[in-house]
Design a protein around this motif. Sequence first.
Motif, PDB file in Angstrom:
ATOM      1  N   SER A  41     -14.123  38.793  42.528  1.00  0.00           N
ATOM      2  CA  SER A  41     -15.198  37.834  42.302  1.00  0.00           C
ATOM      3  C   SER A  41     -15.278  36.753  43.369  1.00  0.00           C
ATOM      4  O   SER A  41     -16.209  35.970  43.372  1.00  0.00           O
ATOM      5  N   PRO A  52     -16.134  35.301  46.869  1.00  0.00           N
ATOM      6  CA  PRO A  52     -16.847  35.624  48.117  1.00  0.00           C
ATOM      7  C   PRO A  52     -16.159  34.981  49.316  1.00  0.00           C
ATOM      8  O   PRO A  52     -15.418  34.022  49.174  1.00  0.00           O
ATOM      9  N   CYS A 107     -16.679  32.685  52.500  1.00  0.00           N
ATOM     10  CA  CYS A 107     -17.626  31.617  52.804  1.00  0.00           C
ATOM     11  C   CYS A 107     -17.330  31.070  54.193  1.00  0.00           C
ATOM     12  O   CYS A 107     -16.195  31.079  54.633  1.00  0.00           O
ATOM     13  N   HIS A 164     -20.205  36.755  58.544  1.00  0.00           N
ATOM     14  CA  HIS A 164     -20.272  38.204  58.728  1.00  0.00           C
ATOM     15  C   HIS A 164     -19.409  38.642  59.911  1.00  0.00           C
ATOM     16  O   HIS A 164     -18.752  39.683  59.850  1.00  0.00           O
ATOM     17  N   ARG A 185     -15.801  38.335  58.721  1.00  0.00           N
ATOM     18  CA  ARG A 185     -15.435  39.427  57.824  1.00  0.00           C
ATOM     19  C   ARG A 185     -15.079  40.693  58.622  1.00  0.00           C
ATOM     20  O   ARG A 185     -14.115  41.382  58.299  1.00  0.00           O
ATOM     21  N   HIS A 230     -15.097  39.654  47.157  1.00  0.00           N
ATOM     22  CA  HIS A 230     -16.373  40.187  46.708  1.00  0.00           C
ATOM     23  C   HIS A 230     -17.113  40.781  47.891  1.00  0.00           C
ATOM     24  O   HIS A 230     -16.881  40.399  49.036  1.00  0.00           O
ATOM     25  N   TYR A 231     -18.025  41.702  47.639  1.00  0.00           N
ATOM     26  CA  TYR A 231     -18.752  42.321  48.745  1.00  0.00           C
ATOM     27  C   TYR A 231     -19.813  41.401  49.334  1.00  0.00           C
ATOM     28  O   TYR A 231     -20.294  41.620  50.441  1.00  0.00           O
ATOM     29  N   ARG A 232     -20.190  40.349  48.632  1.00  0.00           N
ATOM     30  CA  ARG A 232     -21.176  39.401  49.155  1.00  0.00           C
ATOM     31  C   ARG A 232     -20.481  38.267  49.900  1.00  0.00           C
ATOM     32  O   ARG A 232     -19.343  37.925  49.620  1.00  0.00           O
ATOM     33  N   ASN A 233     -21.204  37.678  50.825  1.00  0.00           N
ATOM     34  CA  ASN A 233     -20.701  36.552  51.614  1.00  0.00           C
ATOM     35  C   ASN A 233     -21.593  35.340  51.389  1.00  0.00           C
ATOM     36  O   ASN A 233     -22.766  35.489  51.062  1.00  0.00           O
ATOM     37  N   ILE A 234     -21.047  34.162  51.602  1.00  0.00           N
ATOM     38  CA  ILE A 234     -21.834  32.936  51.583  1.00  0.00           C
ATOM     39  C   ILE A 234     -21.793  32.369  52.997  1.00  0.00           C
ATOM     40  O   ILE A 234     -20.746  31.934  53.473  1.00  0.00           O
ATOM     41  N   ASP A 235     -22.918  32.403  53.667  1.00  0.00           N
ATOM     42  CA  ASP A 235     -23.023  31.924  55.042  1.00  0.00           C
ATOM     43  C   ASP A 235     -23.589  30.508  55.012  1.00  0.00           C
ATOM     44  O   ASP A 235     -24.718  30.287  54.586  1.00  0.00           O
TER      45      ASP A 235
END
Length: 96
Positions: free
Chosen positions: A44, A46, A48, A53, A56, A71-76
């Motif tokens: 869970s 992300p 950040c 990207h 990562r 988590h597979y999503r990132n916060i840019d």
Amino acid sequence: SIYVIITDGNLNILNEIYWQKQSTLDDRSLLVGFLQRNILVNRSSPLCGQCVHIDRARIEKHLPAFIACCHYRNIDVDVLNVLCRRWTRKVYENRP
């Protein structure tokens, strides 16, 4: 290098970890073990940051077990700034 800040739901810092690429295998295992114990099992958390990207991709190359904890999503942060400036100009102008 990887600098990890572990926070609670209110962004209070619980712990900080600094890992260098030259670290030993034991240091890598210690970092991943810490993350597995402190991040929910369902990935869970992300990643950040600014240009996250690119970060990562670098982390996945050198420490893929770390990415498995995230988590597979990132916060840019850069994207958040653009959206804030576009959607809520006053909030953007009054940011710290």
